[in-house]
Structures are given as structure tokens and as C-alpha cells.
Design an enzyme around this catalytic site. Sequence first.
Site, PDB file in Angstrom:
ATOM      1  N   SER A   1      -7.217  -0.762  10.131  1.00 19.63           N
ATOM      2  CA  SER A   1      -7.811  -1.911   9.448  1.00 19.63           C
ATOM      3  C   SER A   1      -9.237  -2.147   9.923  1.00 19.63           C
ATOM      4  CB  SER A   1      -6.975  -3.165   9.731  1.00 19.63           C
ATOM      5  OG  SER A   1      -7.644  -4.333   9.331  1.00 19.63           O
ATOM      6  N   ALA A   2     -10.060  -2.677   9.034  1.00 23.31           N
ATOM      7  CA  ALA A   2     -11.425  -3.055   9.402  1.00 23.31           C
ATOM      8  C   ALA A   2     -11.455  -4.224  10.372  1.00 23.31           C
ATOM      9  CB  ALA A   2     -12.223  -3.407   8.147  1.00 23.31           C
TER      10      ALA A   2
ATOM     11  N   ASN B   1     -10.451  -4.524   2.208  1.00 25.21           N
ATOM     12  CA  ASN B   1      -9.583  -5.553   1.606  1.00 25.21           C
ATOM     13  C   ASN B   1      -8.893  -5.029   0.346  1.00 25.21           C
ATOM     14  OD1 ASN B   1     -11.937  -6.978   3.086  1.00 25.21           O
ATOM     15  ND2 ASN B   1     -10.390  -8.576   2.897  1.00 25.21           N
TER      16      ASN B   1
ATOM     17  N   LYS C   1      -3.893  -2.924  16.074  1.00 20.59           N
ATOM     18  CA  LYS C   1      -4.420  -1.776  15.338  1.00 20.59           C
ATOM     19  C   LYS C   1      -5.329  -0.929  16.230  1.00 20.59           C
ATOM     20  CE  LYS C   1      -2.631  -2.311  11.196  1.00 20.59           C
ATOM     21  NZ  LYS C   1      -1.716  -1.312  10.594  1.00 20.59           N
TER      22      LYS C   1
ATOM     23  N   ILE D   1       0.831  -1.203   0.000  1.00 20.82           N
ATOM     24  CA  ILE D   1       0.000   0.000   0.000  1.00 20.82           C
ATOM     25  C   ILE D   1       0.871   1.260   0.000  1.00 20.82           C
ATOM     26  CG2 ILE D   1      -1.812   1.268   1.231  1.00 20.82           C
ATOM     27  CD1 ILE D   1      -2.714  -1.504   2.323  1.00 20.82           C
TER      28      ILE D   1
ATOM     29  N   PHE E   1       2.606   3.316   7.461  1.00 23.05           N
ATOM     30  CA  PHE E   1       2.198   2.010   6.941  1.00 23.05           C
ATOM     31  C   PHE E   1       2.945   0.861   7.611  1.00 23.05           C
ATOM     32  CE2 PHE E   1       1.767   5.050   3.389  1.00 23.05           C
ATOM     33  CZ  PHE E   1       0.445   4.859   3.053  1.00 23.05           C
TER      34      PHE E   1
ATOM     35  N   ASP F   1      14.363   0.785  10.949  1.00 20.35           N
ATOM     36  CA  ASP F   1      13.226   0.271  11.714  1.00 20.35           C
ATOM     37  C   ASP F   1      12.652   1.411  12.550  1.00 20.35           C
ATOM     38  OD1 ASP F   1      11.755  -1.076  13.993  1.00 20.35           O
ATOM     39  OD2 ASP F   1      12.452  -2.873  12.927  1.00 20.35           O
TER      40      ASP F   1
ATOM     41  N   ASP G   1     -13.245 -17.046  11.122  1.00 17.27           N
ATOM     42  CA  ASP G   1     -13.769 -16.502   9.869  1.00 17.27           C
ATOM     43  C   ASP G   1     -15.245 -16.134  10.016  1.00 17.27           C
ATOM     44  OD1 ASP G   1     -11.466 -16.532   8.440  1.00 17.27           O
ATOM     45  OD2 ASP G   1     -11.919 -18.343   7.286  1.00 17.27           O
TER      46      ASP G   1
ATOM     47  N   TYR H   1      -3.324  -9.242  15.757  1.00 25.54           N
ATOM     48  CA  TYR H   1      -3.099  -8.201  14.746  1.00 25.54           C
ATOM     49  C   TYR H   1      -4.147  -7.100  14.866  1.00 25.54           C
ATOM     50  CZ  TYR H   1      -3.704  -5.904  10.232  1.00 25.54           C
ATOM     51  OH  TYR H   1      -3.893  -4.959   9.249  1.00 25.54           O
TER      52      TYR H   1
END
Length: 338
Positions: free
Chosen positions: A124-125, A178, A152, A12, A80, A58, A295, A148
Site C-alpha cells: 500500500s502507498a 486508491n 505493510k 481486489i 491479498f 485462514d 489526514d 495498518y
Amino acid sequence: MNILLTGGAGYIGSHTAVVLMQEGHEVIIFDNFSNSKRSVLNRLEKITGKLIVCIDGDIRNRSLVKQTLQYYKIDAVLHFAGLKAVGESSEDPLAYYDNNVAGTISLLMAMKSCSVKILIFSSSATVYGVPHYLPIDEKHPTDPESPYGKTKLQIEQILSDLAKSDSSWRIFALRYFNPVGAHESGLIGEDPNGTPNNLMPYISQVAYGILDKLKIYGNDYDTPDGTGVRDYIHVMDLAEGHLAALDYVGNHNEAFSVMNLGTGNGCSVLELVNLYEYEASKKIPYEISARRTGDIAACYANPEMAFLKMGWKSKKTLREMCFDSWRWASTSLQKHKD
């Protein structure tokens, strides 16, 4: 503006670098290349016709970040840099909290010491967790399930607290859905190390013959064809969203904002496979496997706030996403066969 892109050589970040440079901004990339490749820099130079400045470092190296901010007279940071694989985060959560959360704190401390107070954060969603309703707007409860996603959300909370403590900050957290697709040149795209974690690059490797077949996890969801539905957004639309966010924070006095970046449309796994087959003129073999833990059936955005506040909305179609992904894959995947 002089803009620092942490993780700017990644998927991205690199596409956003193109958009920013074409708009006349000076871009400095800061990347440790843990999940990106140095060859991207040469490709960016071919696309933009400009020399790419890149610092190999870093973000947890605070002194190097501070030195970079000062030397290049940075006005704003697009952040990012971060580990991003959901499954991997469950296997090694400490690495994710160290890199994502501690890394962001290090970046913020360096920015504060240099009085650089404009930040666009790559969120992120996944912060929403299992949807309570669809489409998901920014008021939806946040309850991430993976380490993860939790990193966020923790970063968003840190940014919110920072903005409350000092209203001169201008911070925007963009919640991606996505991202897929590639630059129209075919020179840059999603190029993960090892076996892809995301659907589109996995499909691309099956189409190219690197992988034998696609494994679809579950076909018994409450969706039109039984497979999972997601909101796929073209990476160039996403890059344009960052430009819009940068313009927005420069013209408004909001210390901290969050916003979805998505299309508002859901697409199932099988729909995406069929579209990719058509655009690539390749057969995508697949098999159905059991659902994976965690999921969900469907997840897609309500992107209205982005249009109302920033005048931004996605433009590219799913067919364009598939076509651009295949164009990139057909030029980049030969190395896996050689």
C-alpha cells in the site's frame, strides 16, 4: 500457472481472479471471509464461465496452507489477505499485527516448505506516510503513521530479508494507491461490511439513499478546492497490474522488487463527488467537517517504473471509475434497503 489467491474473494482479489482466469491461469482462492462474501464465488463463475475452487481457511493455519499448496500444485501466490482499515488498526493494533504480519509469516513458512517461491504481495502507498514530495516514486522515504501502514512496511522488510537470504525467490510488492470502480459486468465490486471506510463506497451509499450524506473532512487544505487530493485507480487496471507483475517475475531474476500502482493523477474529494453525481445522475449531499488526525493534503503516484519495467499503465478514466462504481452499487445495495 496454478495460482493461489489469499483473500481472493475480497475486492481486489476477486477482480484479479477474473483477469488471471481470462488469461488462462488456474486460480485457487483461499479466504476466511472475514471481510468478503461467499456470494462473490458464484458471481465469479458467471463472469468467467468457470468453476471456482475456494478453500475456506485462514493463512495463519499453516498446515492447511501447506496442504493447499501441495494438493493444487501451486506455482505462485498472490497475497491479498489482510485487514486494511486505517482507523480500525489504531483501535486494535494487535489484531492487525497478528493477522497481517504473523499471517504473512505463516504463509511464507508454508511456501518455503513446499518450494513455492513466487509471490506478489498486496502492499500500500500508506507505507510512505506524509509525502516529502509529489508525485511519490519508489525511492520516497517510508514512514507510515498507522498500525495498518506499519504492518505493510514490516511485511515488505520481511520479504526483502527473505529474498536476501535466498536469491531463488521471486517477490514483488505492489504499492497500491486508491483502488475504486468495479467490474464492467456489475456483478462484483467493493462491498464492505458495515459503514464504508473508503470514500467511493460511501459516496455510492449516499447516492443510493442508504446513508443521508457524505462527510468531507476538511476543506482548508492547500489544494485547488481545499479538499484532500488522492490518486484513484480503477480496480481492473490494478488487476491488470498483477498480471503484468506475474509475467515480470517469471522473466527476470530479481529476488525482490517494489513498485507503485497508480495513475499519477490527483483528484480531490469534491471533484470525485461532482463526477459521481454526473455519472449516476444522483445528488450527493455532503457536509464539511474538521480535518481528521493524520489526514494529509495530497498524495499521488509517480507510476513510471511500472511502465518502464512491466509495460503497465492505467487506462481507465475517473468517469469510468465512477460509472462502474454506480453500476455495481445500483445492483448490490438493494439488500441494505430490504
